[in-house]
Design a protein around this motif. Structure first.
Motif, PDB file in Angstrom:
ATOM      1  N   ILE A  74     -18.455  -5.433   2.470  1.00 50.55           N
ATOM      2  CA  ILE A  74     -16.828  -4.794   2.502  1.00 50.55           C
ATOM      3  C   ILE A  74     -17.057  -4.498   4.474  1.00 50.55           C
ATOM      4  CG2 ILE A  74     -14.970  -4.011   2.596  1.00 50.55           C
ATOM      5  CD1 ILE A  74     -14.620  -6.685   1.107  1.00 50.55           C
ATOM      6  N   ARG A  75     -17.648  -3.883   4.249  1.00 50.42           N
ATOM      7  CA  ARG A  75     -17.806  -2.535   5.517  1.00 50.42           C
ATOM      8  C   ARG A  75     -18.220  -3.689   6.951  1.00 50.42           C
ATOM      9  NH1 ARG A  75     -21.469   2.789   6.498  1.00 50.42           N
ATOM     10  NH2 ARG A  75     -20.990   2.601   8.407  1.00 50.42           N
ATOM     11  N   MET A  76     -19.060  -4.475   6.849  1.00 51.95           N
ATOM     12  CA  MET A  76     -19.073  -5.379   8.069  1.00 51.95           C
ATOM     13  C   MET A  76     -18.089  -6.152   7.902  1.00 51.95           C
ATOM     14  SD  MET A  76     -21.829  -7.234   9.757  1.00 51.95           S
ATOM     15  CE  MET A  76     -23.509  -7.244   9.393  1.00 51.95           C
ATOM     16  N   ALA A  77     -17.899  -6.381   7.341  1.00 50.03           N
ATOM     17  CA  ALA A  77     -16.696  -7.605   7.229  1.00 50.03           C
ATOM     18  C   ALA A  77     -15.853  -7.046   7.711  1.00 50.03           C
ATOM     19  CB  ALA A  77     -15.802  -8.031   6.321  1.00 50.03           C
ATOM     20  N   MET A  78     -15.081  -5.723   7.921  1.00 47.65           N
ATOM     21  CA  MET A  78     -14.498  -4.933   8.304  1.00 47.65           C
ATOM     22  C   MET A  78     -14.614  -4.280  10.071  1.00 47.65           C
ATOM     23  SD  MET A  78     -11.587  -4.270   7.518  1.00 47.65           S
ATOM     24  CE  MET A  78     -10.600  -2.822   7.875  1.00 47.65           C
ATOM     25  N   GLU A  79     -16.075  -3.851  10.016  1.00 50.09           N
ATOM     26  CA  GLU A  79     -16.536  -3.611  11.191  1.00 50.09           C
ATOM     27  C   GLU A  79     -15.800  -5.020  12.474  1.00 50.09           C
ATOM     28  OE1 GLU A  79     -20.048  -0.969  10.075  1.00 50.09           O
ATOM     29  OE2 GLU A  79     -20.498  -3.234  11.383  1.00 50.09           O
ATOM     30  N   TYR A 132      -6.695   2.586   3.220  1.00 46.97           N
ATOM     31  CA  TYR A 132      -7.360   1.661   2.324  1.00 46.97           C
ATOM     32  C   TYR A 132      -8.189   0.754   3.319  1.00 46.97           C
ATOM     33  CZ  TYR A 132      -9.063  -1.801  -0.655  1.00 46.97           C
ATOM     34  OH  TYR A 132      -9.849  -3.028  -1.809  1.00 46.97           O
ATOM     35  N   GLU A 133      -7.797   0.684   4.038  1.00 46.28           N
ATOM     36  CA  GLU A 133      -8.461  -0.276   5.580  1.00 46.28           C
ATOM     37  C   GLU A 133      -9.839   0.585   6.031  1.00 46.28           C
ATOM     38  OE1 GLU A 133      -4.846  -3.167   6.803  1.00 46.28           O
ATOM     39  OE2 GLU A 133      -5.432  -1.240   7.918  1.00 46.28           O
ATOM     40  N   GLN A 134      -9.363   2.095   6.298  1.00 49.47           N
ATOM     41  CA  GLN A 134     -10.437   2.950   6.746  1.00 49.47           C
ATOM     42  C   GLN A 134     -11.050   2.764   5.464  1.00 49.47           C
ATOM     43  OE1 GLN A 134      -9.879   4.497   9.990  1.00 49.47           O
ATOM     44  NE2 GLN A 134     -11.414   5.262   9.595  1.00 49.47           N
ATOM     45  N   GLU A 135     -11.119   3.263   4.467  1.00 52.69           N
ATOM     46  CA  GLU A 135     -12.285   3.096   3.444  1.00 52.69           C
ATOM     47  C   GLU A 135     -13.468   2.278   3.202  1.00 52.69           C
ATOM     48  OE1 GLU A 135      -9.507   5.116   0.052  1.00 52.69           O
ATOM     49  OE2 GLU A 135     -10.430   3.675  -0.420  1.00 52.69           O
ATOM     50  N   MET A 136     -12.172   0.889   3.802  1.00 53.74           N
ATOM     51  CA  MET A 136     -13.033  -0.103   3.761  1.00 53.74           C
ATOM     52  C   MET A 136     -14.146  -0.259   4.850  1.00 53.74           C
ATOM     53  SD  MET A 136     -11.067  -3.731   2.416  1.00 53.74           S
ATOM     54  CE  MET A 136      -8.920  -3.533   3.769  1.00 53.74           C
ATOM     55  N   LEU A 137     -13.696   0.151   5.762  1.00 54.43           N
ATOM     56  CA  LEU A 137     -14.628   0.408   7.569  1.00 54.43           C
ATOM     57  C   LEU A 137     -15.625   1.559   6.878  1.00 54.43           C
ATOM     58  CD1 LEU A 137     -14.774  -0.179  10.472  1.00 54.43           C
ATOM     59  CD2 LEU A 137     -13.137   1.171  10.721  1.00 54.43           C
ATOM     60  N   GLU A 138     -15.185   2.525   6.692  1.00 62.87           N
ATOM     61  CA  GLU A 138     -16.248   2.922   6.229  1.00 62.87           C
ATOM     62  C   GLU A 138     -17.169   3.111   5.250  1.00 62.87           C
ATOM     63  OE1 GLU A 138     -13.798   7.125   5.396  1.00 62.87           O
ATOM     64  OE2 GLU A 138     -12.923   6.753   7.473  1.00 62.87           O
ATOM     65  N   GLY A 139     -17.409   1.836   4.322  1.00 63.35           N
ATOM     66  CA  GLY A 139     -18.132   1.426   3.353  1.00 63.35           C
ATOM     67  C   GLY A 139     -18.176   2.198   1.751  1.00 63.35           C
ATOM     68  N   LYS A 140     -16.395   2.337   1.481  1.00 62.76           N
ATOM     69  CA  LYS A 140     -16.099   2.806   0.214  1.00 62.76           C
ATOM     70  C   LYS A 140     -15.849   1.608  -0.505  1.00 62.76           C
ATOM     71  CE  LYS A 140     -14.855   7.083   1.797  1.00 62.76           C
ATOM     72  NZ  LYS A 140     -13.351   8.326   1.762  1.00 62.76           N
ATOM     73  N   HIS A 141     -16.081   0.612   0.079  1.00 62.96           N
ATOM     74  CA  HIS A 141     -16.054  -0.350  -0.603  1.00 62.96           C
ATOM     75  C   HIS A 141     -17.051  -1.696  -0.822  1.00 62.96           C
ATOM     76  CE1 HIS A 141     -11.521   0.962  -2.601  1.00 62.96           C
ATOM     77  NE2 HIS A 141     -12.002   1.641  -0.798  1.00 62.96           N
ATOM     78  N   GLY A 142     -18.255  -1.507  -0.138  1.00 62.06           N
ATOM     79  CA  GLY A 142     -19.690  -1.595  -0.655  1.00 62.06           C
ATOM     80  C   GLY A 142     -19.855  -2.276   1.183  1.00 62.06           C
ATOM     81  N   LYS A 143     -21.030  -2.270   1.452  1.00 57.24           N
ATOM     82  CA  LYS A 143     -22.052  -2.259   2.879  1.00 57.24           C
ATOM     83  C   LYS A 143     -21.449  -4.388   2.981  1.00 57.24           C
ATOM     84  CE  LYS A 143     -26.369  -2.286   1.941  1.00 57.24           C
ATOM     85  NZ  LYS A 143     -27.297  -1.891   1.958  1.00 57.24           N
ATOM     86  N   ASP A 177     -15.737 -19.098  12.578  1.00 55.10           N
ATOM     87  CA  ASP A 177     -16.696 -19.253  11.387  1.00 55.10           C
ATOM     88  C   ASP A 177     -16.961 -17.451  11.147  1.00 55.10           C
ATOM     89  OD1 ASP A 177     -16.022 -22.561  11.052  1.00 55.10           O
ATOM     90  OD2 ASP A 177     -17.755 -22.437  10.767  1.00 55.10           O
ATOM     91  N   MET A 178     -17.451 -17.733   9.604  1.00 58.15           N
ATOM     92  CA  MET A 178     -17.638 -15.968   9.800  1.00 58.15           C
ATOM     93  C   MET A 178     -16.956 -14.686   9.504  1.00 58.15           C
ATOM     94  SD  MET A 178     -21.766 -16.581  10.976  1.00 58.15           S
ATOM     95  CE  MET A 178     -20.583 -16.827  12.913  1.00 58.15           C
ATOM     96  N   VAL A 179     -15.932 -15.060  10.919  1.00 59.34           N
ATOM     97  CA  VAL A 179     -14.664 -14.106  10.674  1.00 59.34           C
ATOM     98  C   VAL A 179     -13.546 -14.889  10.081  1.00 59.34           C
ATOM     99  CG1 VAL A 179     -12.355 -13.558  11.867  1.00 59.34           C
ATOM    100  CG2 VAL A 179     -14.875 -14.069  13.193  1.00 59.34           C
ATOM    101  N   ASP A 180     -13.789 -15.985   9.396  1.00 62.36           N
ATOM    102  CA  ASP A 180     -12.219 -16.696   8.332  1.00 62.36           C
ATOM    103  C   ASP A 180     -13.039 -15.988   6.517  1.00 62.36           C
ATOM    104  OD1 ASP A 180     -15.292 -18.049   7.969  1.00 62.36           O
ATOM    105  OD2 ASP A 180     -14.234 -19.549   8.165  1.00 62.36           O
ATOM    106  N   VAL A 181     -14.835 -15.024   6.387  1.00 62.24           N
ATOM    107  CA  VAL A 181     -15.001 -15.132   5.899  1.00 62.24           C
ATOM    108  C   VAL A 181     -14.765 -13.235   5.822  1.00 62.24           C
ATOM    109  CG1 VAL A 181     -16.421 -14.332   4.380  1.00 62.24           C
ATOM    110  CG2 VAL A 181     -16.748 -17.125   5.421  1.00 62.24           C
ATOM    111  N   CYS A 182     -15.063 -12.682   6.391  1.00 62.97           N
ATOM    112  CA  CYS A 182     -14.580 -11.602   7.055  1.00 62.97           C
ATOM    113  C   CYS A 182     -13.240 -11.375   6.021  1.00 62.97           C
ATOM    114  CB  CYS A 182     -14.853 -11.164   8.858  1.00 62.97           C
ATOM    115  SG  CYS A 182     -16.640 -10.864   8.929  1.00 62.97           S
ATOM    116  N   CYS A 183     -11.859 -11.920   6.634  1.00 60.27           N
ATOM    117  CA  CYS A 183     -10.657 -12.095   6.481  1.00 60.27           C
ATOM    118  C   CYS A 183     -10.581 -12.119   4.829  1.00 60.27           C
ATOM    119  CB  CYS A 183     -10.125 -13.063   7.700  1.00 60.27           C
ATOM    120  SG  CYS A 183     -10.063 -12.389   9.126  1.00 60.27           S
ATOM    121  N   ALA A 184     -11.455 -12.833   4.681  1.00 54.29           N
ATOM    122  CA  ALA A 184     -11.328 -13.915   3.067  1.00 54.29           C
ATOM    123  C   ALA A 184     -11.318 -12.011   2.349  1.00 54.29           C
ATOM    124  CB  ALA A 184     -11.962 -15.061   2.694  1.00 54.29           C
TER     125      ALA A 184
END
Lengths: 136, 420
Positions: free
Chosen positions: B19-24, B6-17, B158-165
């Protein structure tokens, strides 16, 4: 002095006058994002401008918002050219890392041992070279 | 770094751009700090809410996430804004400035935050359980939930906190790991009689003192009284994270990971011991007191936001009195605690006495470089405000306890002996 034992936290080379302090700094509340001026009245570098300099402080401290201030400094071009410290916690490193993603430019950041850090003189010029940190 | 499917999918952009940015960002951070994997979190608190903490650049980042489909994956509360949503005009914000705050508010509401707009979420809506892994930011709140509640948190930027949320994940590093929760330095309190630590200002000064010494290490405090309350720990947490970068402390016999000194140090014995005396704290207070005359322009309480309990205490002292003409008395809190104070009648007592109670915001985050308080003398019980208001707002400080704050507001002048 030529330092060859260091860790690169954020990639990049820089060559600039150094601002050196043994007191850690919070960018939020401690630095004006629009000017680069250090404004923490309890800090030894109060009144100095960070823009284009290499900041040498042991650690970060204080607010989690420092990453936000650093990102805005990158956007406005008021950021230091580099940061040298003993430990670069995420609060210090992640603003520049997000800056690279958003604006294609960050803040070069390297860490050295406490002993090496304490040997850096107050008035000096520091170069982050490809293979060393040169202190003059 | 290990990623689940699931995390890999988030990183690859399968759950939107978004989420992809946040995972990167999280993967980059995890690799930099040697995290072998990401940890799932059950709840989050975001710091990056005030325009004057993340500015235009941060706003662009948050809007990028919100506009590209990122939504809070877990219940997520959020810090104070740069404006009081109902009273920003009265409190002196310009239309232009209020709109900058609103832009951020809208982006966060689109992401589905619980709009607490408070820096003390652990006192109202969002109090983690012992041992729970959380994605947390706001330096005082990280320190409080780690130390006092025994949750697992780190000083997320800050901002990483949003990526985590929005991903519901946090890199496994730092204070998330057992071995990094061990105490580093013992602070032994000696010579404090029973008049000490009866007011949260003593905890604030102690916190600042310890923070300056340990910076980012884990202090263990021995000798705090059994009657220490959560509001006291709030003051200590905030000040230790302002004078230094303390993310976790232990108070022997009081906080959950320190039933004994041995437990606080995880059965090791090679720690440094630092004796703290009343003279040390008196000297610390003197350094924080930057004001040189007894004039009082502003009394500021609520950094971090006051609880209903603290508001009631101030109201009890203010009853039948008025704030002196020429002096302002501001109490900062959140809408939740304010509503409790309205129900109890304490808010009305204070407002009739001329006290301004702000909601959703913080004086230090309302000032966009306009420095409207420049040169003024502030009286505060907060070590955190004593650190930041001189820098951000250009003011000078007198520290005081709750009774001292009230007296300073009523008399319009500060006398040193009123602190306790």
């Amino acid at each position: 002095m030529r330092i060859t034992e260091y860790t690169v936290v954020v990639e990049g080379c820089a060559d600039a006058e150094a601002l050196v302090s043994d007191t850690s700094l919070s960018f939020w509340g401690g630095v004006n994002a629009s000017t680069g001026m250090i404004q923490d009245v309890h800090h030894s570098l109060n009144g100095q401008n960070l823009k284009g300099k290499i900041l040498c402080v042991p650690y970060d401290r204080g607010s989690c918002s420092s990453s936000g201030v650093m990102l805005e400094m990158i956007r406005q071009g008021t950021n230091p050219a580099g940061i040298l410290c003993i430990e670069a916690e995420p609060v210090l490193a992640l603003g520049p890392i997000i800056g690279e993603k958003m604006y294609k430019r960050g803040i070069a950041m390297r860490t050295v041992s406490e002993e090496t850090f304490r040997s850096i003189p107050e008035n000096c010029r520091i170069q982050f070279a490809e293979d060393a940190i040169v202190v003059q | 770094m290990f990623l689940t499917v699931y995390e890999q999918e988030m990183l690859e952009g399968k759950h939107g751009k978004g989420i992809r940015m946040a995972m990167e960002v999280l993967v980059k951070m995890g690799e930099l700090y040697g995290a072998g994997r990401l940890l799932p979190v059950k709840r989050a608190h975001i710091d990056a809410a005030a325009y004057t903490t993340i500015w235009d650049a941060g706003t662009e980042f948050i809007e990028y996430l919100a506009d590209n489909g990122a939504k809070c994956a877990v219940p997520t509360t959020i810090n104070p804004l740069s404006r009081d949503i109902k009273n920003w005009r009265v409190l002196g914000a310009s239309e232009e400035f209020a709109l900058k705050s609103k832009r951020l508010e809208d982006a966060y509401l689109k992401m589905g935050v619980i709009p607490t707009w408070t820096c003390a979420p652990y006192q109202s809506t969002n109090a983690p359980c012992f041992g729970e892994i959380v994605s947390w930011s706001e330096s005082n709140a990280v320190n409080f939930v780690n130390s006092v509640l025994g949750a697992r948190a780190e000083r997320l930027p800050d901002m990483v906190d949003v990526c985590c949320a929005v991903t519901g994940r946090v890199p496994a590093y730092g204070r998330y790991l057992d071995e990094n929760r061990k105490g580093d330095v013992l602070f032994r309190l000696e010579g404090f009689d029973d008049t000490w630590f009866r007011d949260s200002v003593d905890f604030a000064i102690l916190g600042y003192y310890i923070g300056e010494i340990v910076v980012n290490k884990v202090p263990v405090i021995e000798g705090l009284p059994k009657r220490t309350m959560p509001d006291d720990f709030k003051a200590l947490s905030a000040a230790a994270a302002s004078g230094g970068a303390v993310a976790l402390f232990h108070a022997v016999g009081l906080t959950p990971e320190a039933p004994t000194i041995e437990a606080a140090f995880q059965e090791t014995s090679d720690y440094a011991v630092h004796i703290v005396t009343p003279a040390d704290l008196e000297a610390m207070e003197k350094r924080l007191n930057t004001a040189s005359d007894d004039k009082v322009d502003m009394v500021l309480m609520g950094c971090p936001h006051l609880s209903a309990n603290e508001i009631a205490e101030v109201a009890g002292l203010m009853r039948g009195k008025k704030v002196c003409e020429g002096t302002q008395f501001w109490i900062m809190t959140c809408e939740t605690q304010y509503n409790l104070a309205v129900r109890s009648g304490d808010a009305q007592i204070l407002e009739e006495a001329g006290v301004v109670i702000t909601k959703d915001t913080c004086l230090m985050e309302m000032d966009e470089g306009d420095r409207r308080w420049e040169g003024q003398n502030f009286v505060t019980n907060s070590g955190k405000a004593a650190q930041y208001t001189p820098a951000i707002n250009g003011v000078k400080i007198h520290m005081a306890g709750t009774a001292g704050c009230v007296r300073a507001a009523v008399e319009g002048r500060y006398s040193g002996e009123v602190r306790r």
